[in-house]
Scaffold this motif. Structure first.
Motif, short mmCIF file in Angstrom:
data_model
loop_
_atom_site.label_atom_id
_atom_site.label_comp_id
_atom_site.label_asym_id
_atom_site.label_seq_id
_atom_site.Cartn_x
_atom_site.Cartn_y
_atom_site.Cartn_z
N GLY A 14 48.23 20.46 42.39
CA GLY A 14 47.23 19.34 42.11
C GLY A 14 47.53 18.52 41.06
N MET A 15 48.75 18.78 40.40
CA MET A 15 49.31 18.15 39.12
C MET A 15 50.38 17.08 39.47
SD MET A 15 49.34 21.15 36.37
CE MET A 15 48.03 22.09 35.80
N LYS A 16 50.23 16.22 38.59
CA LYS A 16 51.45 14.99 38.76
C LYS A 16 52.33 15.76 37.36
CE LYS A 16 49.84 11.84 41.18
NZ LYS A 16 50.12 11.42 42.56
N GLY A 17 53.57 15.17 37.13
CA GLY A 17 54.46 15.77 36.00
C GLY A 17 55.28 14.44 35.73
N ILE A 18 55.79 14.71 34.38
CA ILE A 18 56.85 13.70 33.84
C ILE A 18 57.65 14.44 33.07
CG2 ILE A 18 55.47 11.51 33.45
CD1 ILE A 18 55.04 12.33 30.75
N THR A 19 59.17 14.08 32.86
CA THR A 19 59.81 14.68 31.94
C THR A 19 60.29 13.90 31.00
OG1 THR A 19 61.85 16.42 32.04
CG2 THR A 19 61.84 14.61 33.65
N PHE A 20 61.21 14.31 29.99
CA PHE A 20 61.57 13.48 28.90
C PHE A 20 62.45 14.29 28.04
CE2 PHE A 20 57.47 14.17 27.63
CZ PHE A 20 57.55 14.79 26.26
N SER A 21 63.51 13.61 27.30
CA SER A 21 64.15 14.16 26.05
C SER A 21 63.49 14.79 25.20
CB SER A 21 65.31 13.26 25.65
OG SER A 21 65.97 14.04 24.66
N GLY A 98 40.65 27.55 34.96
CA GLY A 98 41.78 26.80 35.72
C GLY A 98 42.74 26.26 34.88
N VAL A 99 44.17 26.43 35.29
CA VAL A 99 45.01 25.69 34.37
C VAL A 99 45.06 24.14 34.80
CG1 VAL A 99 47.72 25.39 34.07
CG2 VAL A 99 46.61 27.54 34.44
N VAL A 100 45.11 23.36 33.60
CA VAL A 100 44.94 21.75 33.45
C VAL A 100 46.01 21.07 33.04
CG1 VAL A 100 42.36 21.80 33.74
CG2 VAL A 100 43.43 21.87 31.44
N ILE A 101 47.05 21.75 32.21
CA ILE A 101 48.17 21.28 32.03
C ILE A 101 49.18 22.77 31.66
CG2 ILE A 101 47.52 21.49 29.38
CD1 ILE A 101 48.79 18.79 29.11
N VAL A 102 50.46 22.12 31.94
CA VAL A 102 51.47 23.06 31.82
C VAL A 102 52.85 22.15 31.03
CG1 VAL A 102 53.51 24.30 32.66
CG2 VAL A 102 51.31 24.21 33.96
N LEU A 103 52.82 22.79 29.70
CA LEU A 103 54.00 21.91 28.86
C LEU A 103 55.15 22.91 28.90
CD1 LEU A 103 51.80 21.38 25.76
CD2 LEU A 103 52.46 19.85 27.63
N THR A 104 56.36 22.38 29.29
CA THR A 104 57.38 23.32 29.67
C THR A 104 58.84 22.80 28.82
OG1 THR A 104 56.72 23.79 31.59
CG2 THR A 104 59.09 24.49 31.29
N ARG A 114 52.97 18.64 32.91
CA ARG A 114 52.47 18.50 34.10
C ARG A 114 50.83 18.56 33.93
NH1 ARG A 114 56.46 21.62 35.50
NH2 ARG A 114 58.01 20.97 37.40
N ALA A 115 50.05 17.88 34.43
CA ALA A 115 48.64 17.67 34.08
C ALA A 115 47.68 17.31 35.28
CB ALA A 115 48.43 16.77 33.12
N VAL A 116 46.52 17.79 35.46
CA VAL A 116 45.84 17.27 36.48
C VAL A 116 45.05 16.24 36.19
CG1 VAL A 116 45.11 19.65 37.36
CG2 VAL A 116 43.56 18.62 35.21
N ASP A 117 44.97 15.51 34.96
CA ASP A 117 44.59 14.35 34.63
C ASP A 117 45.57 13.40 34.25
OD1 ASP A 117 43.16 12.22 33.36
OD2 ASP A 117 41.93 13.27 32.25
N GLU A 118 45.79 12.26 34.93
CA GLU A 118 46.90 11.26 34.81
C GLU A 118 46.96 10.34 33.46
OE1 GLU A 118 48.59 9.23 38.48
OE2 GLU A 118 47.51 10.45 39.46
N ARG A 119 45.58 10.40 32.89
CA ARG A 119 45.69 9.81 31.71
C ARG A 119 46.22 10.40 30.59
NH1 ARG A 119 39.07 9.45 31.88
NH2 ARG A 119 39.42 11.49 32.69
N VAL A 120 46.27 11.79 30.65
CA VAL A 120 47.15 12.74 29.75
C VAL A 120 48.64 12.15 29.83
CG1 VAL A 120 47.74 14.95 28.96
CG2 VAL A 120 45.38 14.54 29.87
N LEU A 121 49.03 12.40 31.15
CA LEU A 121 50.33 11.68 31.12
C LEU A 121 50.68 10.37 30.65
CD1 LEU A 121 51.06 13.25 34.92
CD2 LEU A 121 51.70 14.18 32.69
N GLY A 122 49.79 9.18 31.09
CA GLY A 122 49.73 8.12 30.46
C GLY A 122 49.94 8.23 29.00
N GLY A 123 49.25 8.93 28.14
CA GLY A 123 49.32 8.84 26.76
C GLY A 123 50.45 9.30 26.30
#
Length: 134
Positions: A14-21, A98-104, A114-123
């Motif tokens: 149920g999570m969306k995710g992003i990646t960056f350097s 429940g897991v709500v965010i994964v930082l790798t 990866r986060a369940v709340d897309e606002r976190v990814l936006g930030g």
């Protein structure tokens, strides 16, 4: 990371995710900096961390404190400052069981968030505009 991996696999559906350097010129974005970037979203989470490579004595302490319910955000922050660069490590933040965010940290080169709340990814995207979707 076996237990964490199974927890994350369940949550990531149920999570969306992003990646960056992880590198900004000569500056490395640490786990401590990522925790601060989460702002109020991250304050009340419980964290469990797994490190594939023990690069610092604090890694063993991170894993020890990850047992059971894990550690609170301020404890995790205290263990990752000053500067701690991890190699192939994963931090799972949980709320209400429940897991709500994964930082790798991937090979000390990339961050995956990866986060369940897309606002976190936006930030996070506002802080790191080179972020791309996973």
């Amino acid at each position: 990371m076996d237990t964490l991996a199974s927890d994350a696999a369940e949550a990531e559906a149920g999570m969306k995710g992003i990646t960056f350097s992880a590198w900004r010129g000569h500056h490395y974005v640490t786990l401590a900096e990522m925790l601060v970037r989460l702002g109020s979203f991250g304050l009340n989470l419980k964290w469990r961390v797994a490190c594939d490579e023990i690069v610092d004595p604090r890694c063993a302490e991170l894993e020890r404190r990850s047992g059971g319910d894990g550690m609170d955000t301020l404890t995790l922050l205290s263990l990752t400052t000053p500067f701690l660069q991890l190699i192939d490590a994963e931090a799972h933040g949980s709320a209400e069981g429940g897991v709500v965010i994964v930082l790798t940290e991937v090979d000390s080169t990339w961050w995956e968030v990866r986060a369940v709340d897309e606002r976190v990814l936006g930030g996070i995207r506002r802080c790191f505009p080179d972020a791309v979707d996973l």
